[in-house]
Design a protein around this motif. Structure first.
Motif, mmCIF file in Angstrom:
data_model
loop_
_atom_site.group_PDB
_atom_site.id
_atom_site.type_symbol
_atom_site.label_atom_id
_atom_site.label_comp_id
_atom_site.label_asym_id
_atom_site.label_seq_id
_atom_site.Cartn_x
_atom_site.Cartn_y
_atom_site.Cartn_z
ATOM 1 N N GLU A 256 0.811 -1.216 0.000
ATOM 2 C CA GLU A 256 0.000 0.000 0.000
ATOM 3 C C GLU A 256 0.846 1.267 0.000
ATOM 4 O OE1 GLU A 256 -2.634 -0.336 3.367
ATOM 5 O OE2 GLU A 256 -3.887 -1.853 2.390
ATOM 6 N N ILE A 257 1.833 1.306 -0.884
ATOM 7 C CA ILE A 257 2.623 2.526 -0.988
ATOM 8 C C ILE A 257 1.704 3.669 -1.400
ATOM 9 C CG2 ILE A 257 3.315 2.115 -3.404
ATOM 10 C CD1 ILE A 257 6.063 3.396 -2.549
ATOM 11 N N SER A 258 1.804 4.773 -0.691
ATOM 12 C CA SER A 258 0.913 5.906 -0.950
ATOM 13 C C SER A 258 1.671 7.198 -1.239
ATOM 14 C CB SER A 258 -0.013 6.119 0.253
ATOM 15 O OG SER A 258 0.728 6.251 1.456
ATOM 16 N N HIS A 259 2.989 7.165 -1.063
ATOM 17 C CA HIS A 259 3.807 8.327 -1.393
ATOM 18 C C HIS A 259 5.177 7.837 -1.839
ATOM 19 C CE1 HIS A 259 5.438 12.441 -1.127
ATOM 20 N NE2 HIS A 259 6.541 11.837 -0.719
ATOM 21 N N ALA A 260 5.690 8.428 -2.920
ATOM 22 C CA ALA A 260 7.029 8.094 -3.404
ATOM 23 C C ALA A 260 7.634 9.342 -4.026
ATOM 24 C CB ALA A 260 6.972 6.963 -4.431
ATOM 25 N N GLU A 261 8.905 9.545 -3.779
ATOM 26 C CA GLU A 261 9.625 10.665 -4.387
ATOM 27 C C GLU A 261 11.087 10.288 -4.540
ATOM 28 O OE1 GLU A 261 10.291 14.126 -1.710
ATOM 29 O OE2 GLU A 261 9.128 12.983 -0.230
ATOM 30 N N GLN B 19 27.373 10.328 -23.053
ATOM 31 C CA GLN B 19 26.481 9.222 -23.368
ATOM 32 C C GLN B 19 25.993 8.470 -22.131
ATOM 33 O OE1 GLN B 19 25.557 8.618 -26.634
ATOM 34 N NE2 GLN B 19 26.724 10.503 -27.035
ATOM 35 N N LYS B 20 26.420 8.926 -20.961
ATOM 36 C CA LYS B 20 26.085 8.186 -19.739
ATOM 37 C C LYS B 20 25.953 9.159 -18.569
ATOM 38 C CE LYS B 20 29.321 5.748 -17.713
ATOM 39 N NZ LYS B 20 30.310 4.664 -17.427
ATOM 40 N N VAL B 21 24.946 8.950 -17.738
ATOM 41 C CA VAL B 21 24.751 9.744 -16.530
ATOM 42 C C VAL B 21 24.701 8.787 -15.340
ATOM 43 C CG1 VAL B 21 23.243 11.309 -15.258
ATOM 44 C CG2 VAL B 21 23.475 11.544 -17.736
ATOM 45 N N VAL B 22 25.603 9.014 -14.392
ATOM 46 C CA VAL B 22 25.636 8.189 -13.177
ATOM 47 C C VAL B 22 25.083 9.019 -12.028
ATOM 48 C CG1 VAL B 22 27.064 6.811 -11.632
ATOM 49 C CG2 VAL B 22 27.682 7.013 -14.057
ATOM 50 N N THR B 23 24.097 8.492 -11.340
ATOM 51 C CA THR B 23 23.428 9.227 -10.271
ATOM 52 C C THR B 23 23.377 8.411 -8.986
ATOM 53 O OG1 THR B 23 21.195 8.399 -10.706
ATOM 54 C CG2 THR B 23 21.925 10.308 -11.979
ATOM 55 N N GLN B 24 23.303 9.118 -7.901
ATOM 56 C CA GLN B 24 22.916 8.502 -6.631
ATOM 57 C C GLN B 24 21.484 8.945 -6.388
ATOM 58 O OE1 GLN B 24 25.548 7.825 -3.117
ATOM 59 N NE2 GLN B 24 24.375 9.545 -2.303
ATOM 60 N N ALA B 25 20.567 7.997 -6.483
ATOM 61 C CA ALA B 25 19.143 8.305 -6.409
ATOM 62 C C ALA B 25 18.544 7.698 -5.160
ATOM 63 C CB ALA B 25 18.423 7.773 -7.648
ATOM 64 N N ALA B 26 17.802 8.490 -4.408
ATOM 65 C CA ALA B 26 17.157 8.032 -3.181
ATOM 66 C C ALA B 26 15.645 8.036 -3.378
ATOM 67 C CB ALA B 26 17.530 8.915 -2.003
ATOM 68 N N LEU B 27 15.036 6.882 -3.144
ATOM 69 C CA LEU B 27 13.586 6.748 -3.197
ATOM 70 C C LEU B 27 13.033 6.916 -1.789
ATOM 71 C CD1 LEU B 27 10.858 5.927 -4.475
ATOM 72 C CD2 LEU B 27 11.508 3.527 -4.066
ATOM 73 N N GLY B 28 12.280 7.996 -1.561
ATOM 74 C CA GLY B 28 11.588 8.183 -0.298
ATOM 75 C C GLY B 28 10.179 7.639 -0.412
ATOM 76 N N TYR B 29 9.708 6.940 0.634
ATOM 77 C CA TYR B 29 8.412 6.268 0.506
ATOM 78 C C TYR B 29 7.658 6.261 1.828
ATOM 79 C CZ TYR B 29 11.124 2.398 2.510
ATOM 80 O OH TYR B 29 11.932 1.634 3.319
ATOM 81 N N CYS B 30 6.323 6.214 1.719
ATOM 82 C CA CYS B 30 5.431 6.053 2.863
ATOM 83 C C CYS B 30 4.303 5.119 2.461
ATOM 84 C CB CYS B 30 4.858 7.397 3.317
ATOM 85 S SG CYS B 30 6.093 8.506 4.048
ATOM 86 N N TRP C 174 10.722 15.979 2.975
ATOM 87 C CA TRP C 174 12.031 15.396 2.673
ATOM 88 C C TRP C 174 13.111 16.011 3.568
ATOM 89 C CZ3 TRP C 174 13.620 11.402 -0.227
ATOM 90 C CH2 TRP C 174 14.998 11.285 -0.459
ATOM 91 N N ARG C 175 13.997 15.159 4.041
ATOM 92 C CA ARG C 175 15.170 15.606 4.775
ATOM 93 C C ARG C 175 16.389 14.921 4.169
ATOM 94 N NH1 ARG C 175 11.997 18.712 6.131
ATOM 95 N NH2 ARG C 175 11.407 19.410 8.217
ATOM 96 N N ASN C 176 17.516 15.603 4.193
ATOM 97 C CA ASN C 176 18.702 15.098 3.512
ATOM 98 C C ASN C 176 19.541 14.149 4.369
ATOM 99 O OD1 ASN C 176 18.101 16.546 1.212
ATOM 100 N ND2 ASN C 176 19.256 18.336 1.872
ATOM 101 N N PRO D 153 10.864 10.887 5.116
ATOM 102 C CA PRO D 153 10.378 9.548 4.791
ATOM 103 C C PRO D 153 11.508 8.533 4.821
ATOM 104 C CG PRO D 153 10.611 10.866 2.799
ATOM 105 C CD PRO D 153 10.862 11.801 3.960
ATOM 106 N N ALA D 154 11.151 7.266 4.999
ATOM 107 C CA ALA D 154 12.147 6.200 4.863
ATOM 108 C C ALA D 154 12.712 6.244 3.449
ATOM 109 C CB ALA D 154 11.508 4.841 5.140
ATOM 110 N N LYS D 155 13.969 5.810 3.292
ATOM 111 C CA LYS D 155 14.639 5.947 1.998
ATOM 112 C C LYS D 155 15.380 4.683 1.607
ATOM 113 C CE LYS D 155 15.521 10.821 3.098
ATOM 114 N NZ LYS D 155 15.008 10.739 4.492
ATOM 115 N N ALA D 156 15.433 4.447 0.313
ATOM 116 C CA ALA D 156 16.292 3.417 -0.272
ATOM 117 C C ALA D 156 17.133 4.100 -1.336
ATOM 118 C CB ALA D 156 15.462 2.296 -0.895
ATOM 119 N N THR D 157 18.444 3.929 -1.264
ATOM 120 C CA THR D 157 19.359 4.649 -2.139
ATOM 121 C C THR D 157 20.037 3.701 -3.117
ATOM 122 O OG1 THR D 157 19.801 6.191 -0.337
ATOM 123 C CG2 THR D 157 21.315 6.237 -2.187
#
Length: 458
Positions: A132-137, A149-160, A169-171, A177-181
């Motif tokens: 029942e994910i209801s928020h994602a950013e 030709q390539k972009v490397v990112t560190q991306a964090a998925l915040g979820y509730c 959001w906090r850094n 929110p809880a985060k997965a990076t």
């Protein structure tokens, strides 16, 4: 909620198993093995828990990029977006698709030729939707190694989950929110930027909430009115049994959540096989632990049970009720005083054992042995556990916490007990201030009265 040895890391709350590991958990929940922690009494202190530290979390900042396209007076950009900006826009669309239940949109940027990556994303989508994910950013930062030709990112998925009010959001990992990076690589394929690589180990700062149970492993789910129970397919036949007990426990903890104005939209319980137990949220090495609660910042917490540990149905029911209590008494609060472990675990022992009184549980025998060997403690606020604390010290903290909270309930009523608990654990008040507010007495007066109350019952 910080562990003193790992600042910034919310502690997980554990329930230990006593005795040698039993065989696989049978459908009927066979009786537990002989006790280990209290060998002289032969009593199973079923819910004594050791507050173990999660691994240290590093703070990650996602600064504003200097690549943002500027707008002229008409509001139109003066240049086309950069590759990194296109990657960030892609992530934003993915988050929107996830919340909407649009699997096609979620998978759209994933390289279709990378079958393993597609499977990973599909698994994440399915599990998160069932939870029942209801928020994602997504928030991202460009890393070294990017090329035209390539972009490397560190991306964090915040979820509730389940429609809770998702914090801003906090850094850093222990706020917002809880985060997965993930370290994501976008590669230009023709005119389209595709996600061609996902790495959640190399190049990503450690996050104590990773790997989450829902990430990179297909789960089976059962859902009740108040609880979602999930586990790998090997545990599918046991999920309904856990759900039945968890739904019953939720009715109890919901009552106390109401007392502290901390209602939970949903509780989540994961039944872990040995692979999940060793991996989820960093894994657990101690053989005696059978379950724990992992806080998801202010949005609730996850309960993890070790399927192999088993135990009889009463022990499992008490374990679940104990852990759900941690969710309602800690989630969304600002507890930072590690001297209050006696109350953190004591209130969970009290509610977890209901309707039984402490003198009708194994905690009575724990205190009887502790008093005989070491004398009665001089305060109900027994010191928090140090690393390497022996079995009797561990058991005494939980048993004293159980009796102390039962005493306060008997003398002042449960509503005032929960007011006191809430003031200390969620509003970060000192016990004396909380006691004067909730009970109209100093904590020293409450302490003295409860020590006498406990001695009369042990």
């Amino acid at each position: 909620m910080e562990d003193p040895s790992h600042p910034g890391v919310p502690p997980a709350h554990f329930v230990p198993q006593y005795g040698p590991p039993p065989p696989a958990w049978p459908p009927a929940f066979a009786p537990p093995p002989p006790p280990k922690r209290s060998p002289t009494t032969g009593i199973l202190a079923a819910l004594a828990a050791v507050l173990l530290a999660a691994a240290a979390a590093a703070v990650i900042f996602w600064p504003g990029t200097d690549e943002t396209a500027q707008a002229d007076a008409t509001g139109k950009p003066t240049r086309p977006p950069t590759a990194f900006e296109l990657a960030v826009e892609t992530l934003h669309r993915q988050a929107e698709a996830l919340v909407k239940g649009d699997e096609k949109g979620w998978l759209a940027p994933v390289d279709p030729k990378n079958k393993a990556l597609v499977t990973r994303y599909r698994t994440m989508f399915t599990n998160l939707r069932r939870l029942e994910i209801s928020h994602a950013e997504f928030h991202a930062d460009k890393l070294e190694g990017s090329t035209p030709q390539k972009v490397v990112t560190q991306a964090a998925l915040g979820y509730c989950f389940s429609g809770v009010t998702c914090p801003a959001w906090r850094n850093n990992y222990d706020e917002g929110p809880a985060k997965a990076t993930y370290r994501l690589t976008f590669t230009l394929t023709g005119t389209t930027w595709r996600i061609t690589e996902l790495n959640d180990a190399a190049g990503v700062e450690h996050n104590y909430l990773q790997p989450a149970p829902w990430d990179n492993r297909a789960l089976t789910f059962v859902k009740g009115k108040r609880v979602i129970v999930a586990g790998p397919s090997s545990q599918a036949k046991r999920l309904k049994q856990v759900l039945t007990l968890a739904e019953k426990a939720a009715k109890v903890t919901d009552k106390y959540a109401g007392y502290v104005n901390n209602p939970q939209r949903r509780y989540r319980v994961y039944l872990a096989d040995e692979a999940g137990w060793k991996k989820w949220y960093g894994g657990i090495d101690e053989k005696w632990v059978i379950g724990y609660e992992m806080p998801l910042n202010s949005t609730g917490g996850d309960i993890i049970l070790r399927a192999r540990a088993g135990g009889d149905q009463r022990q499992l029911a008490v374990t679940i009720q104990h852990e759900l209590t941690h969710v309602v008494t800690l989630a969304g609060g600002h507890w930072e005083n590690t001297d209050d472990q006696w109350l953190v675990e004591g209130i969970a022992e009290y509610i977890g054992a209901l309707p039984r009184k402490p003198q009708d549980t194994g905690n009575h025998d724990v205190l009887a042995e502790s008093f005989r060997r070491r004398g009665a403690p001089e305060t109900i606020a027994v010191p928090s556990l140090a690393d390497g604390a022996d079995d009797l010290t561990v058991n005494t903290l939980y048993a004293m916490g159980h009796y102390a909270t039962a005493c306060m309930a008997a003398k002042f009523g449960e509503r005032k007990l929960m007011q006191f608990t809430n003031l200390v654990l969620r509003e970060a008040k000192k016990p004396d201030e909380a006691a004067r507010t909730a009970y109209g007495k100093s904590f020293s007066a409450v302490d003295k009265a409860c020590l006498s109350w406990i001695r009369d019952r042990v």
